[in-house]
Design a protein around this motif. Sequence first.
Motif, PDB file in Angstrom:
ATOM      1  N   ASP A   1       0.824  -1.207   0.000  1.00  0.00           N
ATOM      2  CA  ASP A   1       0.000   0.000   0.000  1.00  0.00           C
ATOM      3  C   ASP A   1       0.857   1.255   0.000  1.00  0.00           C
ATOM      4  OD1 ASP A   1      -2.252  -1.590   0.011  1.00  0.00           O
ATOM      5  OD2 ASP A   1      -2.750  -1.210   2.127  1.00  0.00           O
ATOM      6  N   PHE A   2       1.891   1.272   0.838  1.00  0.00           N
ATOM      7  CA  PHE A   2       2.770   2.437   0.901  1.00  0.00           C
ATOM      8  C   PHE A   2       3.453   2.652  -0.446  1.00  0.00           C
ATOM      9  CE2 PHE A   2       6.654   4.766   1.570  1.00  0.00           C
ATOM     10  CZ  PHE A   2       6.250   5.791   2.407  1.00  0.00           C
ATOM     11  N   GLN A   3       3.953   1.583  -1.030  1.00  0.00           N
ATOM     12  CA  GLN A   3       4.651   1.678  -2.309  1.00  0.00           C
ATOM     13  C   GLN A   3       3.712   2.166  -3.410  1.00  0.00           C
ATOM     14  OE1 GLN A   3       6.626  -1.948  -3.349  1.00  0.00           O
ATOM     15  NE2 GLN A   3       7.957  -0.956  -4.827  1.00  0.00           N
ATOM     16  N   ALA A   4       2.477   1.709  -3.401  1.00  0.00           N
ATOM     17  CA  ALA A   4       1.504   2.135  -4.410  1.00  0.00           C
ATOM     18  C   ALA A   4       1.160   3.623  -4.266  1.00  0.00           C
ATOM     19  CB  ALA A   4       0.243   1.293  -4.306  1.00  0.00           C
ATOM     20  N   LEU A   5       1.072   4.104  -3.036  1.00  0.00           N
ATOM     21  CA  LEU A   5       0.711   5.501  -2.794  1.00  0.00           C
ATOM     22  C   LEU A   5       1.887   6.468  -2.933  1.00  0.00           C
ATOM     23  CD1 LEU A   5      -1.619   5.137   0.315  1.00  0.00           C
ATOM     24  CD2 LEU A   5      -2.287   5.874  -1.977  1.00  0.00           C
ATOM     25  N   HIS A   6       3.076   6.047  -2.478  1.00  0.00           N
ATOM     26  CA  HIS A   6       4.186   6.991  -2.355  1.00  0.00           C
ATOM     27  C   HIS A   6       5.450   6.590  -3.108  1.00  0.00           C
ATOM     28  CE1 HIS A   6       1.793   8.942   0.714  1.00  0.00           C
ATOM     29  NE2 HIS A   6       1.674   7.783   1.342  1.00  0.00           N
ATOM     30  N   GLY A   7       5.481   5.424  -3.711  1.00  0.00           N
ATOM     31  CA  GLY A   7       6.680   4.983  -4.412  1.00  0.00           C
ATOM     32  C   GLY A   7       7.695   4.371  -3.457  1.00  0.00           C
ATOM     33  N   CYS A   8       8.918   4.220  -3.944  1.00  0.00           N
ATOM     34  CA  CYS A   8       9.955   3.512  -3.180  1.00  0.00           C
ATOM     35  C   CYS A   8      10.924   4.432  -2.439  1.00  0.00           C
ATOM     36  CB  CYS A   8      10.767   2.622  -4.116  1.00  0.00           C
ATOM     37  SG  CYS A   8       9.800   1.291  -4.821  1.00  0.00           S
ATOM     38  N   GLU A   9      10.870   5.717  -2.700  1.00  0.00           N
ATOM     39  CA  GLU A   9      11.889   6.626  -2.166  1.00  0.00           C
ATOM     40  C   GLU A   9      12.003   6.577  -0.641  1.00  0.00           C
ATOM     41  OE1 GLU A   9      12.894  11.366  -2.113  1.00  0.00           O
ATOM     42  OE2 GLU A   9      11.799  10.548  -3.818  1.00  0.00           O
ATOM     43  N   ASP A  10      10.891   6.633   0.058  1.00  0.00           N
ATOM     44  CA  ASP A  10      10.907   6.651   1.526  1.00  0.00           C
ATOM     45  C   ASP A  10      10.472   5.317   2.137  1.00  0.00           C
ATOM     46  OD1 ASP A  10      11.792   9.273   1.679  1.00  0.00           O
ATOM     47  OD2 ASP A  10       9.770  10.102   1.727  1.00  0.00           O
ATOM     48  N   LEU A  11      10.422   4.272   1.342  1.00  0.00           N
ATOM     49  CA  LEU A  11       9.911   2.993   1.826  1.00  0.00           C
ATOM     50  C   LEU A  11      10.745   2.413   2.963  1.00  0.00           C
ATOM     51  CD1 LEU A  11       7.771   0.818   1.502  1.00  0.00           C
ATOM     52  CD2 LEU A  11       9.162  -0.204  -0.295  1.00  0.00           C
ATOM     53  N   ARG A  12      12.054   2.463   2.847  1.00  0.00           N
ATOM     54  CA  ARG A  12      12.927   1.926   3.901  1.00  0.00           C
ATOM     55  C   ARG A  12      12.765   2.729   5.194  1.00  0.00           C
ATOM     56  NH1 ARG A  12      17.973   2.551   6.121  1.00  0.00           N
ATOM     57  NH2 ARG A  12      18.969   0.616   6.780  1.00  0.00           N
ATOM     58  N   ALA A  13      12.737   4.052   5.085  1.00  0.00           N
ATOM     59  CA  ALA A  13      12.561   4.900   6.272  1.00  0.00           C
ATOM     60  C   ALA A  13      11.197   4.647   6.914  1.00  0.00           C
ATOM     61  CB  ALA A  13      12.714   6.366   5.899  1.00  0.00           C
ATOM     62  N   PHE A  14      10.170   4.467   6.089  1.00  0.00           N
ATOM     63  CA  PHE A  14       8.837   4.154   6.594  1.00  0.00           C
ATOM     64  C   PHE A  14       8.857   2.824   7.350  1.00  0.00           C
ATOM     65  CE2 PHE A  14       4.719   2.033   6.028  1.00  0.00           C
ATOM     66  CZ  PHE A  14       3.868   2.965   6.603  1.00  0.00           C
ATOM     67  N   ALA A  15       9.507   1.810   6.767  1.00  0.00           N
ATOM     68  CA  ALA A  15       9.576   0.493   7.408  1.00  0.00           C
ATOM     69  C   ALA A  15      10.294   0.576   8.750  1.00  0.00           C
ATOM     70  CB  ALA A  15      10.273  -0.504   6.484  1.00  0.00           C
ATOM     71  N   LEU A  16      11.365   1.346   8.825  1.00  0.00           N
ATOM     72  CA  LEU A  16      12.104   1.490  10.089  1.00  0.00           C
ATOM     73  C   LEU A  16      11.288   2.259  11.126  1.00  0.00           C
ATOM     74  CD1 LEU A  16      15.705   2.121   8.747  1.00  0.00           C
ATOM     75  CD2 LEU A  16      14.847   0.075   9.908  1.00  0.00           C
ATOM     76  N   ALA A  17      10.556   3.276  10.694  1.00  0.00           N
ATOM     77  CA  ALA A  17       9.698   4.016  11.631  1.00  0.00           C
ATOM     78  C   ALA A  17       8.580   3.113  12.152  1.00  0.00           C
ATOM     79  CB  ALA A  17       9.120   5.250  10.947  1.00  0.00           C
ATOM     80  N   LEU A  18       8.018   2.319  11.262  1.00  0.00           N
ATOM     81  CA  LEU A  18       6.970   1.381  11.655  1.00  0.00           C
ATOM     82  C   LEU A  18       7.519   0.324  12.609  1.00  0.00           C
ATOM     83  CD1 LEU A  18       4.068   0.416  11.334  1.00  0.00           C
ATOM     84  CD2 LEU A  18       4.755  -0.727   9.217  1.00  0.00           C
ATOM     85  N   ARG A  19       8.733  -0.153  12.345  1.00  0.00           N
ATOM     86  CA  ARG A  19       9.388  -1.110  13.240  1.00  0.00           C
ATOM     87  C   ARG A  19       9.498  -0.533  14.648  1.00  0.00           C
ATOM     88  NH1 ARG A  19      15.437  -1.520  14.452  1.00  0.00           N
ATOM     89  NH2 ARG A  19      14.928   0.641  14.195  1.00  0.00           N
ATOM     90  N   GLY A  20       9.913   0.720  14.756  1.00  0.00           N
ATOM     91  CA  GLY A  20      10.044   1.359  16.064  1.00  0.00           C
ATOM     92  C   GLY A  20       8.724   1.435  16.813  1.00  0.00           C
ATOM     93  N   ARG A  21       7.663   1.755  16.094  1.00  0.00           N
ATOM     94  CA  ARG A  21       6.347   1.836  16.741  1.00  0.00           C
ATOM     95  C   ARG A  21       5.868   0.468  17.211  1.00  0.00           C
ATOM     96  NH1 ARG A  21       2.599   6.439  14.352  1.00  0.00           N
ATOM     97  NH2 ARG A  21       4.128   8.116  14.351  1.00  0.00           N
ATOM     98  N   LEU A  22       6.153  -0.561  16.416  1.00  0.00           N
ATOM     99  CA  LEU A  22       5.746  -1.908  16.815  1.00  0.00           C
ATOM    100  C   LEU A  22       6.562  -2.408  17.996  1.00  0.00           C
ATOM    101  CD1 LEU A  22       5.110  -3.297  13.257  1.00  0.00           C
ATOM    102  CD2 LEU A  22       3.398  -3.055  15.059  1.00  0.00           C
TER     103      LEU A  22
END
Length: 117
Positions: free
Chosen positions: A49-70
């Motif tokens: 979903d993230f990749q479809a909406l925003h592309g790949c540029e911030d995908l790694r940073a998004f995944a790391l931020a999500l990891r921290g929240r989890l």
Amino acid sequence: MKPARGNGAFEETARLKVYEMELARATSHIASTLHEHTMLEAVAETIQDFQALHGCEDLRAFALALRGRLEQRGKSAAAGVLQHFAKCGNLPDAVPKAPHGPVPAPLPGVRKRARTR
């Protein structure tokens, strides 16, 4: 006079503010899963979903931020999956070093009865 250097952590935090809604939704969605396979499906869906909406540029940073929240929610298995994704660029077939079965969740606190005088 030298130009001031930017603070990398601050810049990344400011950049991720744009994705606050996606982070909140994804954290809730993944944290609500009870089994390994549904957690993996939820992480894969979130990444797609993230990749479809925003592309790949911030995908790694998004995944790391999500990891921290989890991790803050005590969902270490899901955090490990996102760490693997951020490091390797793909999702694992199974949760790394996690037992099969339900994903452990913190027990709800016991409420004390209010005293009346």
